[in-house]
Design an enzyme around this catalytic site. Structure first.
Site, short mmCIF file in Angstrom:
data_model
loop_
_atom_site.label_atom_id
_atom_site.label_comp_id
_atom_site.label_asym_id
_atom_site.label_seq_id
_atom_site.Cartn_x
_atom_site.Cartn_y
_atom_site.Cartn_z
N ILE A 11 -0.14 -70.30 9.41
CA ILE A 11 -0.40 -70.36 10.84
C ILE A 11 0.76 -70.99 11.62
O ILE A 11 0.96 -70.69 12.79
CB ILE A 11 -1.73 -71.11 11.10
CG1 ILE A 11 -2.32 -70.74 12.46
CG2 ILE A 11 -1.55 -72.62 10.96
CD1 ILE A 11 -3.76 -71.23 12.64
N ASN A 24 -9.07 -83.95 11.30
CA ASN A 24 -10.16 -84.89 11.04
C ASN A 24 -10.34 -85.74 12.30
O ASN A 24 -9.56 -85.65 13.25
CB ASN A 24 -9.89 -85.74 9.80
CG ASN A 24 -8.60 -86.53 9.93
OD1 ASN A 24 -8.47 -87.38 10.80
ND2 ASN A 24 -7.61 -86.22 9.09
N ASP A 34 -3.63 -79.10 8.51
CA ASP A 34 -3.29 -80.24 9.37
C ASP A 34 -1.90 -80.79 9.00
O ASP A 34 -1.02 -80.97 9.86
CB ASP A 34 -4.38 -81.31 9.18
CG ASP A 34 -4.37 -82.40 10.24
OD1 ASP A 34 -3.59 -82.29 11.20
OD2 ASP A 34 -5.16 -83.34 10.08
N SER A 117 -12.82 -75.91 8.08
CA SER A 117 -13.75 -76.52 7.11
C SER A 117 -13.75 -75.86 5.73
O SER A 117 -14.48 -76.32 4.84
CB SER A 117 -15.20 -76.57 7.63
OG SER A 117 -15.35 -77.56 8.61
N GLY A 119 -11.40 -75.64 3.42
CA GLY A 119 -10.55 -76.23 2.40
C GLY A 119 -11.15 -77.54 1.92
O GLY A 119 -12.19 -77.58 1.26
N TYR A 121 -12.91 -79.67 3.31
CA TYR A 121 -14.27 -79.96 3.77
C TYR A 121 -15.34 -79.11 3.10
O TYR A 121 -16.53 -79.33 3.33
CB TYR A 121 -14.36 -79.86 5.29
CG TYR A 121 -13.79 -81.07 6.03
CD1 TYR A 121 -13.26 -82.16 5.34
CD2 TYR A 121 -13.79 -81.13 7.41
CE1 TYR A 121 -12.74 -83.26 6.00
CE2 TYR A 121 -13.28 -82.24 8.09
CZ TYR A 121 -12.75 -83.30 7.38
OH TYR A 121 -12.24 -84.39 8.05
N1 AR6 Z 1 -1.86 -71.84 7.53
C1 AR6 Z 1 -3.12 -71.31 7.61
N2 AR6 Z 1 -4.17 -71.75 6.90
C2 AR6 Z 1 -3.94 -72.78 6.04
C3 AR6 Z 1 -2.67 -73.40 5.91
C4 AR6 Z 1 -1.60 -72.89 6.70
N3 AR6 Z 1 -0.38 -73.40 6.65
N4 AR6 Z 1 -2.79 -74.40 4.99
C5 AR6 Z 1 -4.06 -74.39 4.56
N5 AR6 Z 1 -4.76 -73.41 5.18
P1 AR6 Z 1 -8.10 -77.49 5.20
P2 AR6 Z 1 -10.68 -78.43 6.31
C6 AR6 Z 1 -6.18 -73.03 5.04
O1 AR6 Z 1 -8.32 -78.23 3.94
O2 AR6 Z 1 -11.41 -77.84 5.17
C7 AR6 Z 1 -7.15 -82.20 6.25
O3 AR6 Z 1 -6.66 -83.20 5.41
C8 AR6 Z 1 -6.88 -73.43 3.78
O4 AR6 Z 1 -6.56 -72.53 2.73
O5 AR6 Z 1 -6.75 -77.52 5.82
O6 AR6 Z 1 -11.20 -78.20 7.70
C9 AR6 Z 1 -7.61 -82.71 7.61
O7 AR6 Z 1 -6.84 -83.81 8.04
C10 AR6 Z 1 -8.32 -73.31 4.22
O8 AR6 Z 1 -8.75 -71.94 4.16
O9 AR6 Z 1 -9.13 -77.98 6.38
C11 AR6 Z 1 -9.03 -83.08 7.33
O10 AR6 Z 1 -9.13 -84.37 6.76
C12 AR6 Z 1 -8.30 -73.71 5.70
O11 AR6 Z 1 -6.91 -73.68 6.07
C13 AR6 Z 1 -9.49 -82.06 6.34
O12 AR6 Z 1 -8.31 -81.64 5.64
C14 AR6 Z 1 -8.85 -75.08 6.00
O13 AR6 Z 1 -8.52 -75.99 4.93
C15 AR6 Z 1 -10.08 -80.84 7.00
O14 AR6 Z 1 -10.58 -79.98 6.03
#
Ligand code: AR6
Length: 171
Positions: A11, A24, A34, A117, A119, A121
């Site tokens: 992204i 978060n 993030d 959420s 990943g 979460y």
């Molecule tokens: N581009 C697009 N999607 C991505 C990328 C990227 N560069 N990197 C990961 N994803 P997550 P959550 C996808 O864990 O579950 C953080 O530490 C990933 O494969 O990023 O909402 C925050 O600070 C997954 O499908 O977010 C919070 O503490 C999606 O993004 C916590 O993680 C979301 O995964 C939030 O957890």
């Protein structure tokens, strides 16, 4: 009207008006998308986030994009999956709704969402994708907006493809 695209990849590379961050409640960075957004945006993003005082789950905040190709970052806080009986679905839908509300208020016409959420979460992918598509389609009928659902991995890509195929003709 506008359109909805499934966009594979990272992204942080997208030159859209706004990318959405799955943050978060601290808004001070983390792992996953993030971490990638903060790394690509540079320290200006963290400095602006520090001024916001956090964000409750289900809500959203907007900042500049700094070194990103995107002009803005919309930070939203998805629910941690705790089995599904703790209001997770309503909170996740709220993330999408509140992000689109902020986008409309800032004249944003193109926006990219990660799978909020899904990943760290732990939200089940098929259910989360259904909420994302249903909520965005309902809200988007009110504004002209190009929406990217960004799929970072093959499982996410497949889930969006199945969901949008099921919806073909209604978008
Ligand atoms: N581009 C697009 N999607 C991505 C990328 C990227 N560069 N990197 C990961 N994803 P997550 P959550 C996808 O864990 O579950 C953080 O530490 C990933 O494969 O990023 O909402 C925050 O600070 C997954 O499908 O977010 C919070 O503490 C999606 O993004 C916590 O993680 C979301 O995964 C939030 O957890």
């Amino acid at each position: 009207m506008g359109s909805t695209l499934i966009t594979p990849g990272d992204i942080t590379t997208l030159a859209v008006d706004a990318i959405v961050n799955a943050a978060n409640e601290s808004l001070l960075g983390g792992g996953g998308v993030d971490g990638a957004i903060h790394r690509a945006a540079g320290p200006g993003l963290l400095a602006e986030c520090r001024t916001l005082g956090g964000c409750p789950t289900g809500q959203a905040r907007i900042t500049g994009g700094y070194d990103l190709p995107a002009r803005h970052v919309i930070h939203t806080v998805g629910p941690v999956w705790r089995g599904g009986a703790h209001g997770e679905a309503g909170l996740l839908a709220s993330c999408y709704r509140e992000s689109l509300r902020l986008a409309a208020a800032h004249g944003i016409t193109s926006i990219a969402f990660p799978a909020i959420s899904c990943g760290a979460y732990g939200y089940p992918l098929t259910e989360a994708v259904d909420i994302a598509v249903t909520t965005v389609c309902a809200e988007r009928s009110k504004v002209t907006l190009f929406v990217h659902f960004v799929a970072f991995d093959a499982d996410t890509l497949g889930a969006y493809q199945r969901r949008l195929a099921a919806d073909a003709g209604k978008m």
